[in-house]
Design a protein around this motif. Structure first.
Motif, mmCIF file in Angstrom:
data_model
loop_
_atom_site.group_PDB
_atom_site.id
_atom_site.type_symbol
_atom_site.label_atom_id
_atom_site.label_comp_id
_atom_site.label_asym_id
_atom_site.label_seq_id
_atom_site.Cartn_x
_atom_site.Cartn_y
_atom_site.Cartn_z
ATOM 1 N N TYR A 87 0.843 -1.202 0.000
ATOM 2 C CA TYR A 87 0.000 0.000 0.000
ATOM 3 C C TYR A 87 0.879 1.253 0.000
ATOM 4 O O TYR A 87 1.905 1.296 0.683
ATOM 5 C CB TYR A 87 -0.888 0.049 1.241
ATOM 6 N N TRP A 94 -4.669 16.670 5.350
ATOM 7 C CA TRP A 94 -5.734 15.848 5.970
ATOM 8 C C TRP A 94 -6.914 15.776 5.006
ATOM 9 O O TRP A 94 -7.276 16.770 4.380
ATOM 10 C CB TRP A 94 -6.184 16.466 7.295
ATOM 11 N N LEU A 96 -5.310 11.863 5.752
ATOM 12 C CA LEU A 96 -4.359 10.925 5.202
ATOM 13 C C LEU A 96 -5.153 9.860 4.448
ATOM 14 O O LEU A 96 -6.251 9.483 4.865
ATOM 15 C CB LEU A 96 -3.564 10.253 6.317
ATOM 16 N N PHE A 98 -4.790 6.090 1.892
ATOM 17 C CA PHE A 98 -4.015 4.984 1.374
ATOM 18 C C PHE A 98 -4.485 4.670 -0.047
ATOM 19 O O PHE A 98 -5.650 4.899 -0.400
ATOM 20 C CB PHE A 98 -4.216 3.722 2.223
ATOM 21 N N GLY A 99 -3.590 4.074 -0.814
ATOM 22 C CA GLY A 99 -4.002 3.513 -2.081
ATOM 23 C C GLY A 99 -4.727 2.192 -1.858
ATOM 24 O O GLY A 99 -4.761 1.669 -0.743
ATOM 25 N N GLY A 100 -5.299 1.664 -2.934
ATOM 26 C CA GLY A 100 -6.086 0.441 -2.825
ATOM 27 C C GLY A 100 -5.267 -0.833 -2.721
ATOM 28 O O GLY A 100 -5.823 -1.904 -2.446
ATOM 29 N N HIS B 35 -2.551 7.107 15.979
ATOM 30 C CA HIS B 35 -3.591 7.030 14.969
ATOM 31 C C HIS B 35 -4.408 5.753 15.114
ATOM 32 O O HIS B 35 -3.959 4.771 15.711
ATOM 33 C CB HIS B 35 -2.973 7.007 13.562
ATOM 34 N N VAL B 37 -6.374 3.189 12.324
ATOM 35 C CA VAL B 37 -6.541 2.823 10.913
ATOM 36 C C VAL B 37 -7.397 1.563 10.897
ATOM 37 O O VAL B 37 -7.209 0.675 11.736
ATOM 38 C CB VAL B 37 -5.175 2.536 10.243
ATOM 39 N N GLN B 39 -9.475 -1.670 8.555
ATOM 40 C CA GLN B 39 -9.431 -2.484 7.339
ATOM 41 C C GLN B 39 -10.655 -3.385 7.326
ATOM 42 O O GLN B 39 -10.760 -4.309 8.139
ATOM 43 C CB GLN B 39 -8.140 -3.304 7.294
ATOM 44 N N GLY B 44 -8.860 -2.740 1.607
ATOM 45 C CA GLY B 44 -7.638 -2.017 1.883
ATOM 46 C C GLY B 44 -7.676 -1.263 3.204
ATOM 47 O O GLY B 44 -8.616 -1.384 3.989
ATOM 48 N N LEU B 45 -6.650 -0.468 3.423
ATOM 49 C CA LEU B 45 -6.500 0.287 4.658
ATOM 50 C C LEU B 45 -7.216 1.629 4.557
ATOM 51 O O LEU B 45 -7.201 2.278 3.518
ATOM 52 C CB LEU B 45 -5.007 0.523 4.932
ATOM 53 N N TRP B 47 -7.485 5.208 6.830
ATOM 54 C CA TRP B 47 -7.109 6.023 7.986
ATOM 55 C C TRP B 47 -8.361 6.605 8.633
ATOM 56 O O TRP B 47 -9.272 7.062 7.934
ATOM 57 C CB TRP B 47 -6.171 7.140 7.557
ATOM 58 N N VAL B 50 -6.424 10.785 14.161
ATOM 59 C CA VAL B 50 -5.131 11.036 14.786
ATOM 60 C C VAL B 50 -5.343 11.912 16.007
ATOM 61 O O VAL B 50 -6.265 12.725 16.048
ATOM 62 C CB VAL B 50 -4.167 11.734 13.794
ATOM 63 N N TYR B 95 -6.821 -1.004 13.761
ATOM 64 C CA TYR B 95 -5.440 -0.987 14.207
ATOM 65 C C TYR B 95 -5.130 0.354 14.879
ATOM 66 O O TYR B 95 -5.500 1.413 14.346
ATOM 67 C CB TYR B 95 -4.470 -1.115 13.038
#
Lengths: 107, 118
Positions: A87, A94, A96, A98-100, B35, B37, B39, B44-45, B47, B50, B95
């Motif tokens: 990833y 803001w 943050l 993530f990619g897939g 933070h 996060v 899933q 996928g992850l 966010w 924070v 997480y």
């Protein structure tokens, strides 16, 4: 919100081969991009931060490059333990995001 | 040895609430932003939130703003996530993650599974 698009979704390679993973941002993130590796049932692990800096303990076969909107993670020679999902993540603003993910699987 | 241990996961009904905890050790907790996060299964992850090292600032993803609250107790080396008005879309492994610096995550917990289901 900055959208990160990773390609390909799946990469089928053999041990010893070179892997090239791409991450494209919907707007510039300068060099504020990280890469993580995640194996099944495990938490992610930081590999690369600020586009090209290896995190502590990460082998030299992992390298990152790019800036602005286009980034690449390269694994120079795949080891058996490198087959996983990767990833990218930006920290430019803001929220943050993530990619897939790109799954690197054994061919 | 940095350790982050989440607890408080489980099954909750739609509309319900749940509080996750993350016990930290092996580093000076009060010096690091933390933070959450998540899933979703097979996904996928994402966010979530924070909190600054001293708890004075928090930011949230739009998807949870107003429903989730991140907090910390530096005297107990513990991070929290209070989750309200839960829906099936909140089903995920959550997480906690330690910020290395500048909003990257260098250590992660093992994750806590939250299932929202009737």
């Amino acid at each position: 919100e900055i959208v990160l698009t990773q390609s390909p979704a799946t990469l089928s390679l053999s041990p010893g081969e070179r892997a090239t993973l791409s991450c494209r941002a919907s707007q510039s993130v300068r060099s504020f991009l990280a890469w993580y590796q995640q194996k099944p049932g495990q938490a992610p692990r930081l590999l690369i931060y600020d586009a090209s800096n290896r995190a502590t303990g990460i082998p030299a076969r992992f390298s990152g490059s790019g800036s602005g909107t286009d980034f690449t993670l390269t694994i120079s020679s795949l080891e058996p333990e490198d087959f996983a999902v990767y990833y990218c993540q930006h920290r430019a603003n803001w929220p943050l995001t993530f990619g897939g993910g790109t799954k690197v699987e054994i061919k | 040895q940095v350790q982050l241990v989440e607890s408080g996961g489980g099954v909750v009904q739609p509309g319900g609430s749940l509080r996750l905890s993350c016990a930290a050790s092996g580093f000076t907790f009060s010096r690091n932003a933390m933070h959450w996060v998540r899933q979703a299964p097979g996904k996928g992850l994402e966010w979530m939130a924070v909190i600054s090292y001293d708890g004075s600032n928090q930011f949230y993803a739009d998807s949870v703003e107003g429903r989730f609250t991140i907090s910390r107790d530096n005297s107990k080396n513990t991070l929290y996530l209070q989750k309200n008005s839960l829906s099936a879309e909140d089903t995920a492994v959550y997480y906690c993650a330690k910020e290395r610096e500048n909003h990257y995550f260098d250590h992660w917990g093992q994750g806590a599974l939250v299932t929202v289901s009737s």
